[in-house]
Design a protein around this motif. Sequence first.
Motif, PDB file in Angstrom:
ATOM      1  N   TYR A   1       9.941  12.709  57.301  1.00 39.78           N
ATOM      2  CA  TYR A   1      11.107  13.600  57.351  1.00 39.78           C
ATOM      3  C   TYR A   1      11.539  13.937  58.777  1.00 39.78           C
ATOM      4  CZ  TYR A   1       8.517  17.832  58.548  1.00 39.78           C
ATOM      5  OH  TYR A   1       7.781  18.746  59.213  1.00 39.78           O
ATOM      6  N   GLN A   2      10.607  13.872  59.710  1.00 38.44           N
ATOM      7  CA  GLN A   2      10.976  14.174  61.103  1.00 38.44           C
ATOM      8  C   GLN A   2      11.914  13.132  61.682  1.00 38.44           C
ATOM      9  OE1 GLN A   2       7.069  14.375  62.795  1.00 38.44           O
ATOM     10  NE2 GLN A   2       7.271  16.586  63.062  1.00 38.44           N
ATOM     11  N   ARG A   3      11.857  11.935  61.126  1.00 39.40           N
ATOM     12  CA  ARG A   3      12.657  10.851  61.681  1.00 39.40           C
ATOM     13  C   ARG A   3      13.793  10.423  60.754  1.00 39.40           C
ATOM     14  NH1 ARG A   3       7.353   9.237  63.262  1.00 39.40           N
ATOM     15  NH2 ARG A   3       7.161   9.424  65.524  1.00 39.40           N
ATOM     16  N   MET A   4      14.040  11.235  59.735  1.00 41.90           N
ATOM     17  CA  MET A   4      15.112  10.853  58.812  1.00 41.90           C
ATOM     18  C   MET A   4      16.439  11.500  59.222  1.00 41.90           C
ATOM     19  SD  MET A   4      13.789   8.722  56.816  1.00 41.90           S
ATOM     20  CE  MET A   4      15.288   8.466  55.858  1.00 41.90           C
ATOM     21  N   ALA A   5      17.515  10.748  58.976  1.00 48.24           N
ATOM     22  CA  ALA A   5      18.846  11.282  59.263  1.00 48.24           C
ATOM     23  C   ALA A   5      19.800  10.787  58.178  1.00 48.24           C
ATOM     24  CB  ALA A   5      19.316  10.803  60.634  1.00 48.24           C
ATOM     25  N   LYS A   6      20.976  11.382  58.146  1.00 51.24           N
ATOM     26  CA  LYS A   6      22.025  10.908  57.238  1.00 51.24           C
ATOM     27  C   LYS A   6      23.129  10.304  58.097  1.00 51.24           C
ATOM     28  CE  LYS A   6      20.801  12.748  53.118  1.00 51.24           C
ATOM     29  NZ  LYS A   6      20.519  11.928  51.929  1.00 51.24           N
TER      30      LYS A   6
ATOM     31  N   PHE B   1       5.040   0.747  54.200  1.00 51.26           N
ATOM     32  CA  PHE B   1       5.925   0.777  53.024  1.00 51.26           C
ATOM     33  C   PHE B   1       6.507  -0.618  52.792  1.00 51.26           C
ATOM     34  CE2 PHE B   1       5.562   5.176  54.114  1.00 51.26           C
ATOM     35  CZ  PHE B   1       5.654   5.862  52.905  1.00 51.26           C
ATOM     36  N   LYS B   2       5.676  -1.454  52.206  1.00 55.89           N
ATOM     37  CA  LYS B   2       6.087  -2.865  52.045  1.00 55.89           C
ATOM     38  C   LYS B   2       7.197  -3.037  51.013  1.00 55.89           C
ATOM     39  CE  LYS B   2       2.440  -5.467  54.056  1.00 55.89           C
ATOM     40  NZ  LYS B   2       1.501  -4.449  54.547  1.00 55.89           N
ATOM     41  N   ASP B   3       7.361  -2.041  50.133  1.00 55.44           N
ATOM     42  CA  ASP B   3       8.396  -2.167  49.100  1.00 55.44           C
ATOM     43  C   ASP B   3       9.759  -1.689  49.570  1.00 55.44           C
ATOM     44  OD1 ASP B   3       6.659  -3.260  47.321  1.00 55.44           O
ATOM     45  OD2 ASP B   3       5.980  -1.298  46.582  1.00 55.44           O
ATOM     46  N   ILE B   4       9.797  -1.185  50.801  1.00 56.50           N
ATOM     47  CA  ILE B   4      11.091  -0.725  51.317  1.00 56.50           C
ATOM     48  C   ILE B   4      11.700  -1.812  52.183  1.00 56.50           C
ATOM     49  CG2 ILE B   4      12.175   0.915  52.941  1.00 56.50           C
ATOM     50  CD1 ILE B   4      10.593   3.097  51.722  1.00 56.50           C
TER      51      ILE B   4
ATOM     52  N   ALA C   1      15.160   0.495  48.393  1.00 54.05           N
ATOM     53  CA  ALA C   1      14.021   0.029  47.587  1.00 54.05           C
ATOM     54  C   ALA C   1      14.465  -0.022  46.138  1.00 54.05           C
ATOM     55  CB  ALA C   1      12.838   0.976  47.746  1.00 54.05           C
ATOM     56  N   ASP C   2      13.764  -0.831  45.339  1.00 54.24           N
ATOM     57  CA  ASP C   2      14.153  -0.911  43.924  1.00 54.24           C
ATOM     58  C   ASP C   2      13.792   0.383  43.202  1.00 54.24           C
ATOM     59  OD1 ASP C   2      15.093  -3.428  44.353  1.00 54.24           O
ATOM     60  OD2 ASP C   2      13.136  -4.357  43.973  1.00 54.24           O
ATOM     61  N   ASP C   3      12.740   1.025  43.680  1.00 56.67           N
ATOM     62  CA  ASP C   3      12.259   2.233  43.029  1.00 56.67           C
ATOM     63  C   ASP C   3      12.596   3.456  43.901  1.00 56.67           C
ATOM     64  OD1 ASP C   3      10.904   4.232  41.833  1.00 56.67           O
ATOM     65  OD2 ASP C   3       8.922   3.245  41.863  1.00 56.67           O
ATOM     66  N   GLN C   4      13.456   4.309  43.395  1.00 53.83           N
ATOM     67  CA  GLN C   4      13.909   5.463  44.171  1.00 53.83           C
ATOM     68  C   GLN C   4      12.743   6.379  44.564  1.00 53.83           C
ATOM     69  OE1 GLN C   4      16.746   5.706  45.592  1.00 53.83           O
ATOM     70  NE2 GLN C   4      16.495   7.768  46.418  1.00 53.83           N
ATOM     71  N   ALA C   5      11.683   6.373  43.721  1.00 55.03           N
ATOM     72  CA  ALA C   5      10.533   7.249  44.002  1.00 55.03           C
ATOM     73  C   ALA C   5       9.893   6.859  45.340  1.00 55.03           C
ATOM     74  CB  ALA C   5       9.522   7.145  42.871  1.00 55.03           C
ATOM     75  N   ILE C   6       9.918   5.577  45.642  1.00 52.13           N
ATOM     76  CA  ILE C   6       9.319   5.109  46.911  1.00 52.13           C
ATOM     77  C   ILE C   6      10.141   5.631  48.091  1.00 52.13           C
ATOM     78  CG2 ILE C   6       8.760   3.062  48.291  1.00 52.13           C
ATOM     79  CD1 ILE C   6       8.201   1.615  45.672  1.00 52.13           C
ATOM     80  N   ILE C   7      11.462   5.612  47.912  1.00 48.42           N
ATOM     81  CA  ILE C   7      12.341   6.128  48.972  1.00 48.42           C
ATOM     82  C   ILE C   7      12.043   7.619  49.192  1.00 48.42           C
ATOM     83  CG2 ILE C   7      14.773   6.700  49.509  1.00 48.42           C
ATOM     84  CD1 ILE C   7      14.488   3.799  49.833  1.00 48.42           C
TER      85      ILE C   7
ATOM     86  N   GLU D   1       9.305   9.212  48.580  1.00 49.17           N
ATOM     87  CA  GLU D   1       7.986   9.332  49.200  1.00 49.17           C
ATOM     88  C   GLU D   1       8.097   9.052  50.711  1.00 49.17           C
ATOM     89  OE1 GLU D   1       5.086  10.273  48.458  1.00 49.17           O
ATOM     90  OE2 GLU D   1       3.866   9.386  50.067  1.00 49.17           O
ATOM     91  N   PHE D   2       8.856   8.007  51.028  1.00 47.23           N
ATOM     92  CA  PHE D   2       9.056   7.634  52.431  1.00 47.23           C
ATOM     93  C   PHE D   2       9.734   8.785  53.187  1.00 47.23           C
ATOM     94  CE2 PHE D   2      11.526   5.737  55.897  1.00 47.23           C
ATOM     95  CZ  PHE D   2      10.567   4.949  56.507  1.00 47.23           C
ATOM     96  N   LYS D   3      10.770   9.348  52.567  1.00 47.37           N
ATOM     97  CA  LYS D   3      11.522  10.424  53.227  1.00 47.37           C
ATOM     98  C   LYS D   3      10.624  11.644  53.463  1.00 47.37           C
ATOM     99  CE  LYS D   3      15.664  11.170  51.329  1.00 47.37           C
ATOM    100  NZ  LYS D   3      16.660  11.089  50.241  1.00 47.37           N
TER     101      LYS D   3
END
Length: 533
Positions: free
Chosen positions: A494-499, A522-525, A480-486, A488-490
């Motif tokens: 968080y249950q479905r996030m991985a690295k 999350f339309k901005d992602i 996303a252009d805005d890291q804050a959105i990322i 927020e998404f994470k």
Amino acid sequence: MQLQKKSTMSFKQEIERRRTFAIVSHPDAGKTTLTEKLLLFGGAIHVAGAVKSNKIKKTATSDFMEIERQRGISVATSVMGFEYNGYKVNILDTPGHQDFQEDTFRTLTAVDSVIIVIDAAKGVEPQTEKLMGVCRMRKTPVIIFINKMDRPADDTFGLLEDIEKQLQISTRPLSWPISSGPGFKGVYNIFESSLQLFNPNIQEIDPAIKFNNLADPELETFIGKSDAATLRDDIELIQGVYPEFDVNEYLAGDLAPVFFGSALYNFGVQELLDAFVRIAPFPRPQKAQEREVSPYEEKLTGFVFKIHANIDPNHRSRIAFLKICSGTFERNKVYKHARSGKTFRISSPTAFMASKREVIDEAYPGDIVGLPDTGNFIIGDTLTEGEDLHYKGLPSFSPEMFRYIENADPMKFKQLEKGVDQLMDEGVAQLFTSQLNNRKIIGCVGQLQFEVIQYRLEHEYGAKCRFEPIQMYKACWIEADDQAIIEEFKKRKYQRMAKDKQNRDVFMADSQFILEMAQQDFKDIRFHFTSEF
Ligand code: G4P
């Protein structure tokens, strides 16, 4: 091993005579047969059957001895280089088995063009579509070879229409088949106005018969009245429908010239090769993160697109395959490994000439050099003469199958970790670490990859693993252009996030529905299904 002599040609000549490409197809369309026939023309092999042994039999999905044997052979056939009419041709081999398609995709990043083989009776098949998708993404010039014309085939115009629709590329036939199956008479070479007659009993190429004027009644003595009439109509229609062949459209990746033949009968293969060396591109400028690199630059740059590890289980031997993008590669010169900043002197680089490997003194853009490696290289690494340059990462595609990987032998934890680490660097599969519970998830394209991982961990690292099921649909790299959105998404997901292995954030969607909901919320992602965007 032999030592190769130094070139007496100019640097520019060396670059411009190189043709580095891959032959790809849906399994069984005839890729191996065509490769073999091309190698025969190039004098790189002398008997049929030499390449065939490199194929993992599609039926023997669990035959690991076979896989191991193949791995040994496939080092020699990974790159098949040969000289043809003053050109240096490098064919990069790609695995036929679809479970290893990620390997194929990576190899496609190291080629300057592609020949796609299509079975005339089957037309476009799923694997063909996927492979063409990768070529389209990278604007790789593509030539299409329609194979098995000795078997009953679909209507040629219909076939070309399907190809255009399904592969989303304009086509331009440069040869034209005269009937097919038992009635197959040969092909008319539109480019050169000549007729090549097919005789299944003779695999030698008869000299072509020139026909500058198709109306010439003599045509009928060669192919009969009815086929001559059809051919005249077909060619008239082609000339009315298709614009003149423009090589620049082909080079831009917008137009695919089409040839017809029968690889099995060695028919139409030499015409394909002759046209290929004439029109296919020599190495093109390559994009790095920092800038675009021209092949004519004097300083060496290149990237590793493939690693062959543990060919001999007794020695931890690996070969890293380096595609040279610019400059001259020289033996014993010191090069910089851009990721680590370390320097290396490579004393026994190898080139691949079909069945043998030879130590080389120098190599040029377009060439593939085998670097003996003790674990320093990973796929995507860049080598330079000092510049901090990073070729754009090779794309990882979202895997289609996911499993948790667990240690099955508590005494061998370290071995397992090392084995998984190295196999992933080699590109065998993708590794994700769940942010929820730190469990490791392996992502593959096909079941066979899981089996290979388990087998190799045990035989090469002495480690045992167990796979556990996990409900998962796709891995998406998020941006996303805005890291804050990322952030927020994470937090929300968080249950479905991985690295992934490069520590990038990946959203692991367990169903199509979950993915669609996330996209709606999350339309901005931007959700990416490949790691290169
Ligand atoms: P692949 O690498 O794309 O998977 O295909 P491959 O070349 O192995 O060809 C698949 C099958 O199709 C082989 O038969 C091969 O002989 C046959 N074939 C290839 N080109 C032609 C052609 O132009 N005409 C005809 N009629 N057949 C062709 P197979 O029975 O599976 O293998 P094999 O036992 O003959 O080796």
